[in-house]
Structures are given as structure tokens and as C-alpha cells.
Scaffold this motif. Structure first.
Motif, mmCIF file in Angstrom:
data_model
loop_
_atom_site.group_PDB
_atom_site.id
_atom_site.type_symbol
_atom_site.label_atom_id
_atom_site.label_comp_id
_atom_site.label_asym_id
_atom_site.label_seq_id
_atom_site.Cartn_x
_atom_site.Cartn_y
_atom_site.Cartn_z
ATOM 1 N N ALA A 127 0.838 -1.202 0.000
ATOM 2 C CA ALA A 127 0.000 0.000 0.000
ATOM 3 C C ALA A 127 0.871 1.250 0.000
ATOM 4 O O ALA A 127 0.584 2.223 -0.702
ATOM 5 N N ALA A 128 1.938 1.244 0.769
ATOM 6 C CA ALA A 128 2.823 2.411 0.840
ATOM 7 C C ALA A 128 3.617 2.607 -0.442
ATOM 8 O O ALA A 128 3.828 3.740 -0.881
ATOM 9 N N VAL A 164 0.310 8.867 -0.068
ATOM 10 C CA VAL A 164 0.758 7.750 0.775
ATOM 11 C C VAL A 164 -0.253 7.515 1.890
ATOM 12 O O VAL A 164 -0.661 6.377 2.146
ATOM 13 N N ILE A 165 -0.662 8.577 2.560
ATOM 14 C CA ILE A 165 -1.649 8.464 3.638
ATOM 15 C C ILE A 165 -2.949 7.856 3.109
ATOM 16 O O ILE A 165 -3.513 6.945 3.717
ATOM 17 N N ALA A 166 -3.410 8.326 1.972
ATOM 18 C CA ALA A 166 -4.666 7.817 1.399
ATOM 19 C C ALA A 166 -4.560 6.328 1.079
ATOM 20 O O ALA A 166 -5.488 5.558 1.377
ATOM 21 N N ARG A 167 -3.447 5.898 0.490
ATOM 22 C CA ARG A 167 -3.288 4.476 0.163
ATOM 23 C C ARG A 167 -3.263 3.620 1.422
ATOM 24 O O ARG A 167 -3.895 2.558 1.470
ATOM 25 N N LEU A 168 -2.531 4.062 2.436
ATOM 26 C CA LEU A 168 -2.455 3.275 3.670
ATOM 27 C C LEU A 168 -3.805 3.236 4.392
ATOM 28 O O LEU A 168 -4.214 2.178 4.884
ATOM 29 N N GLY A 176 -6.554 0.058 5.250
ATOM 30 C CA GLY A 176 -6.983 -0.270 6.599
ATOM 31 C C GLY A 176 -6.051 0.157 7.717
ATOM 32 O O GLY A 176 -6.243 -0.239 8.866
ATOM 33 N N TYR A 177 -5.060 0.976 7.417
ATOM 34 C CA TYR A 177 -4.104 1.418 8.428
ATOM 35 C C TYR A 177 -4.399 2.864 8.825
ATOM 36 O O TYR A 177 -4.798 3.666 7.993
#
Length: 138
Positions: free
Chosen positions: A22-23, A87-91, A95-96
Motif C-alpha cells: 500500500a505504501a 501515501v496516507i490515502a493508500r495506507l 486499513g491502516y
């Protein structure tokens, strides 16, 4: 000289792979296999690109260090990005949740996540290309 890889012993390689995919969606599994480490079987994989990767091995024992404590060990490691919001959106979509935001700084944005093995990972986006500003802690 540059850092080529970080070798992390974990209890669940697949959970780690989910977080780091994800990151870093452009990274791929460079190699993987099975072996033994001091008589204990383990699976391992290298996840990254042509220049940098994470070496992940399973069969880790016990919990990671208490990140709020003072034990010797890894505090965190950081990656620089050109788009911290992505990056924040993907993580978050994977689910993080953000563990903690970085300090307010006019020359950079940063944020901290905890990966599935309990390692703290910082992501930072620099607003300035002037080193004295980027490294300013005010």
C-alpha cells in the motif's frame, strides 16, 4: 553511498507485505525463498525496487519494543515522498491509521504509521529543497 536494504524479522510476512504494498505500489517482490536461521526454518522475501528493498523474514518471536518506552532498539525508519497525501490515502484505504502526525514545520510534512510487526515508519514530504530549511526542527 546509500542504504540498500533493511532486514526485519517479523511474525507474519504476508501482513507486512500488505502494508508495504500500500505504501509503495511500484515496489515488487525481488526474490523469496525458504531457509533456516540458527536451526529454525523461515520464509523470507525481498520487497522493493532495483535500488532499495526490505528483507522480511518470518518466525519472529515476542513483541516488538515498546515505542513509548526507553528500550534499546529501532525507534523508527523514514521514507521521503513527493506526495505524502497520496501515501496516507493508500495506507488508510488499505486499513491502516496514522499513529501520530509529525510536528508542525513550514518546510516539511511528516506522519507516522505502525506496520503490522510493530515498527514505526515515518513518511516525510519536504516543502523546501534548501537543506538548512529541510533540517530545521522549528
Amino acid at each position: 553511498m546509500y542504504l540498500e536494504h533493511v532486514n526485519l524479522v517479523v511474525d507474519d510476512v504476508e501482513a507486512m507485505l500488505h502494508f508495504y504494498q500500500a505504501a509503495f505500489p511500484h515496489w515488487y517482490i525481488r526474490s523469496k525463498g525458504q531457509g533456516t536461521w540458527h536451526g529454525k526454518p523461515r520464509q523470507w522475501l525481498h520487497f522493493g525496487d532495483d535500488y532499495h528493498y526490505l528483507a522480511l523474514s518470518d518466525n519472529g518471536e515476542h513483541k516488538n519494543r515498546d515505542l513509548t518506552g526507553h528500550q534499546v532498539g529501532l525507534a523508527h525508519f523514514a521514507y521521503v515522498t513527493n506526495n505524502i497525501a497520496a501515501v496516507i490515502a493508500r495506507l488508510e484505504q488499505a486499513g491502516y491509521s496514522i499513529d501520530k502526525p509529525g510536528a508542525e514545520n513550514p518546510y516539511r510534512k511528516n506522519v507516522y504509521f505502525i506496520d503490522p510487526a510493530g515498527f514505526e515508519v515515518e513518511f516525510v514530504e519536504y516543502i523546501s529543497d534548501i537543506p538548512a530549511q529541510r533540517n530545521n526542527d522549528k
